[in-house]
Write a protein that holds these residues in place. Sequence first.
Motif, mmCIF file in Angstrom:
data_model
loop_
_atom_site.group_PDB
_atom_site.id
_atom_site.type_symbol
_atom_site.label_atom_id
_atom_site.label_comp_id
_atom_site.label_asym_id
_atom_site.label_seq_id
_atom_site.Cartn_x
_atom_site.Cartn_y
_atom_site.Cartn_z
ATOM 1 N N GLU A 273 4.351 8.355 -0.940
ATOM 2 C CA GLU A 273 3.674 9.482 -1.587
ATOM 3 C C GLU A 273 3.108 9.089 -2.943
ATOM 4 O O GLU A 273 2.085 9.630 -3.385
ATOM 5 C CB GLU A 273 4.658 10.637 -1.742
ATOM 6 N N ARG A 274 3.749 8.136 -3.596
ATOM 7 C CA ARG A 274 3.295 7.685 -4.918
ATOM 8 C C ARG A 274 2.347 6.494 -4.847
ATOM 9 O O ARG A 274 1.994 5.917 -5.869
ATOM 10 C CB ARG A 274 4.510 7.347 -5.783
ATOM 11 N N GLY A 275 1.970 6.088 -3.635
ATOM 12 C CA GLY A 275 0.987 5.025 -3.481
ATOM 13 C C GLY A 275 1.561 3.645 -3.297
ATOM 14 O O GLY A 275 0.822 2.657 -3.356
ATOM 15 N N PHE A 276 2.878 3.540 -3.056
ATOM 16 C CA PHE A 276 3.506 2.244 -2.852
ATOM 17 C C PHE A 276 4.066 2.177 -1.429
ATOM 18 O O PHE A 276 4.204 3.194 -0.759
ATOM 19 C CB PHE A 276 4.618 2.004 -3.877
ATOM 20 N N VAL A 277 4.400 0.978 -1.002
ATOM 21 C CA VAL A 277 4.859 0.799 0.373
ATOM 22 C C VAL A 277 6.260 0.196 0.363
ATOM 23 O O VAL A 277 6.697 -0.401 -0.617
ATOM 24 C CB VAL A 277 3.909 -0.113 1.174
ATOM 25 N N ALA A 278 6.951 0.364 1.498
ATOM 26 C CA ALA A 278 8.270 -0.225 1.691
ATOM 27 C C ALA A 278 8.188 -1.264 2.804
ATOM 28 O O ALA A 278 7.498 -1.055 3.805
ATOM 29 C CB ALA A 278 9.295 0.850 2.047
ATOM 30 N N ARG A 279 8.864 -2.361 2.615
ATOM 31 C CA ARG A 279 8.916 -3.428 3.603
ATOM 32 C C ARG A 279 10.372 -3.676 3.994
ATOM 33 O O ARG A 279 11.288 -3.475 3.197
ATOM 34 C CB ARG A 279 8.302 -4.713 3.051
ATOM 35 N N TYR A 280 10.574 -4.101 5.234
ATOM 36 C CA TYR A 280 11.916 -4.340 5.744
ATOM 37 C C TYR A 280 12.104 -5.823 6.047
ATOM 38 O O TYR A 280 11.210 -6.467 6.601
ATOM 39 C CB TYR A 280 12.161 -3.517 7.014
ATOM 40 N N VAL A 281 13.263 -6.350 5.677
ATOM 41 C CA VAL A 281 13.583 -7.753 5.936
ATOM 42 C C VAL A 281 14.952 -7.835 6.607
ATOM 43 O O VAL A 281 15.758 -6.900 6.537
ATOM 44 C CB VAL A 281 13.589 -8.587 4.640
#
Length: 368
Positions: A273-281
């Motif tokens: 929502e704030r323009g950032f992304v999440a990545r999974y490792v």
Amino acid sequence: MDHLWSLSEIPSITTLHKMFYSELRELGFRAHHVKQIYIYAKAIVRASKQSGGRKPVLRRLTARIDRYDYRLDLDGGVLTLKIHDGREVKLRLLTSTERVEKFGSWSSYEIAVKVVEDGIYVAIYFRKTVKPRRTRTVMTIDVNFDNITLAVFVPGGELLKLKRYKTPLRRMLTHRIWIERIQKRYSRSWRFIKGVRRAIRRHGERIKSIAWDYAHKIGDSIAELASRYSSIVVLENLNNLRDRVNGGSSLNKKLSLWFYRRIQFTINYETLERGFVARYVNPGKTSSTCPRCGSRLKDNGGRVLRCPRCGFTGDRDVVACINLFYRYSRCGCLGVPLNTPKPNENPSGMQRKRDEAMTSTYINLHRS
């Protein structure tokens, strides 16, 4: 569904249209409602038969309504639903001013309506287009039973922020224990006594309420930090975790209440929502691998680990955050960055005393 269940084979959409369209239209349903009804019924019956289940039973009155069949006035707090034969029903929304202000600029595309004993509940789905923002740092998050630890790194590996949040797992375990005590006291009759079932249900609802409330708060707090530091968020890929873990009764009880999916879900959408992304490792061995030399760490009392090879000492949760950063950055082999310090040097971002950053007094504790 009753008619479809009695058939030996589930008919095609074309056949369903011929079978039910005229009948449902005579009942007052609009054309697109009719199609949704028999497609949904076909999906339920097919899923139940393929899994060898029983005949589906309608237990709750629920419906999903698309944007053509309702009007939403957030400022006035009124939801107008279009029902049979052109009639309309107006519902007054009971929600906070903060939610109205937050979603006022968003567009709604669907609602879900659920009818229960004490009223009608409506879930409104909103969406908006988010412009991606440029990231400057990496935030890694280690989710555990009792706490959530995050660390913010610059691309070079320097540590900018270290923070720990307490989880409400112990409060949830208390309600779970009360449920087990009630079931043990009324071991043969708790399923048939209305008051006992109500008490169990209230404790169960309290567990869900604690979990969702905490997940939303922690997601918002972490997303604010990600926005402040312009961070890409790195989470652990915990898919099929419950299938991989085979512990004792105590561990299984904690695992059944561990709402890591909710936490990761709220972190994901709040940061998005704030323009950032999440990545999974892959989180495998991130809590047991030395971030300095890659050796296996040994217990050193409490939650502190020590490397027998290079002498590195640190909290296991912070070690996991460091290894998640190295694994995401892909700047070397597993757990070892290209700019690995020498054996007698401290890791980047942890100057001064070697394990000062690993002490609990250095980490800000957050209580929900």
